[in-house]
Design a protein around this motif. Structure first.
Motif, PDB file in Angstrom:
ATOM      1  N   MET A  34       0.829  -1.210   0.000  1.00 18.11           N
ATOM      2  CA  MET A  34       0.000   0.000   0.000  1.00 18.11           C
ATOM      3  C   MET A  34       0.868   1.267   0.000  1.00 18.11           C
ATOM      4  O   MET A  34       0.598   2.220  -0.745  1.00 18.11           O
ATOM      5  CB  MET A  34      -0.940  -0.014   1.210  1.00 18.11           C
ATOM      6  N   PHE A  37       2.335   1.765  -3.432  1.00 19.39           N
ATOM      7  CA  PHE A  37       1.350   2.313  -4.371  1.00 19.39           C
ATOM      8  C   PHE A  37       1.151   3.799  -4.109  1.00 19.39           C
ATOM      9  O   PHE A  37       1.193   4.622  -5.034  1.00 19.39           O
ATOM     10  CB  PHE A  37       0.019   1.574  -4.224  1.00 19.39           C
ATOM     11  N   GLN A  38       0.935   4.145  -2.852  1.00 19.77           N
ATOM     12  CA  GLN A  38       0.626   5.538  -2.524  1.00 19.77           C
ATOM     13  C   GLN A  38       1.805   6.460  -2.830  1.00 19.77           C
ATOM     14  O   GLN A  38       1.640   7.531  -3.417  1.00 19.77           O
ATOM     15  CB  GLN A  38       0.221   5.652  -1.052  1.00 19.77           C
TER      16      GLN A  38
ATOM     17  N   THR B  83      -5.480  -1.146  -3.266  1.00 20.16           N
ATOM     18  CA  THR B  83      -4.676   0.060  -3.458  1.00 20.16           C
ATOM     19  C   THR B  83      -5.439   1.104  -4.281  1.00 20.16           C
ATOM     20  O   THR B  83      -5.493   2.283  -3.928  1.00 20.16           O
ATOM     21  CB  THR B  83      -3.356  -0.301  -4.164  1.00 20.16           C
TER      22      THR B  83
END
Lengths: 131, 112
Positions: A34, A37-38, B83
């Protein structure tokens, strides 16, 4: 401290190459799926801004991306030679139904720090994410 | 951009690519908008394979949603990875788009 660097041309198509290079770099720096991705989103938005607004979509200009891995954080620096750009302190408040205007908000939301500067004819933008 | 497409119960089911980026935005918008020309277009967009969307990709989806709704249609997203879902929540697009877990639920929602 390692500091891998990717040199890009100011073309939108370069985002594919950026992501292919960046994802393993962020993972090896310690980000989970995560976070990867961010933080990847913030870097892509920075590079998109350089291409779209800095260079006004003119190909043939340099963009450099560096990953700086440390024990407690990962930092990415994006540099370009576009005209000096001073980003606003706050993201424009585009409503959720607006077609565009989300990029800067993503950068601010998904990085723990954001700095911008200009020296020796380079804009440089630094985003960091704590591990 | 070539997108996989099939029709089920008068709904266009379209598989979105692994990455939706600024470079693809114009082509993706033009391709998707061909499905919004008819009266009451209903689009189910499969984001199951999509691992990355930038803000230009989000803009494409919003413009397609608006084009569909102008013709009394609707766009439903499904199969979104965790995501990508986080990106929709950050940008509050989860309040703009109908989002379902899978294609069956999306088709049921669009058929209602």
């Amino acid at each position: 401290m390692s500091m891998p660097c990717l040199k890009l041309d100011s073309r939108a198509e370069e985002a594919e190459r950026l992501l292919t290079w960046l994802e393993p770099e962020l993972r090896s720096a310690g980000l989970d799926d995560m976070q990867c991705f961010q933080f990847g989103c913030t870097v892509v938005e920075l590079v998109n801004n350089s291409i779209e607004h800095g260079y006004e979509e003119q190909a043939g200009n340099p963009i450099e991306v560096r990953v700086i891995a440390a024990d407690d954080a990962v930092t990415v620096e994006v540099r370009d030679r576009a005209p000096r750009f001073d980003p606003p302190a706050l993201a424009a408040s585009a409503g959720p139904e607006a077609v565009s205007g989300r990029g800067y908000g993503i950068i601010l939301a998904w990085s723990d720090s954001f700095e911008a500067g200009y020296s020796e004819n380079w804009n440089h933008y630094r985003v960091s994410r704590r591990l | 951009m070539t997108l996989q497409h099939h029709t089920q119960d008068n709904i266009d089911v379209i598989t979105m690519p692994e990455r939706i980026l600024m470079a693809d935005a114009r082509s993706a918008r033009n391709t998707l908008k061909t499905f919004t020309k008819r009266k009451r277009p209903l689009l189910a967009l499969d984001l199951g394979a999509t691992r990355f969307i930038d803000s230009s990709g989000l803009a494409v989806l919003v413009s397609v949603l608006q084009a569909s709704r102008r013709n009394s249609g609707e766009v439903c997203l499904f199969g979104m990875q965790e995501t990508v879902r986080a990106l929709f929540e950050l940008t509050r697009l989860d309040t703009v788009f109908p989002i379902e877990q899978n294609g069956t639920a999306a088709i049921r929602r669009l058929s209602a």
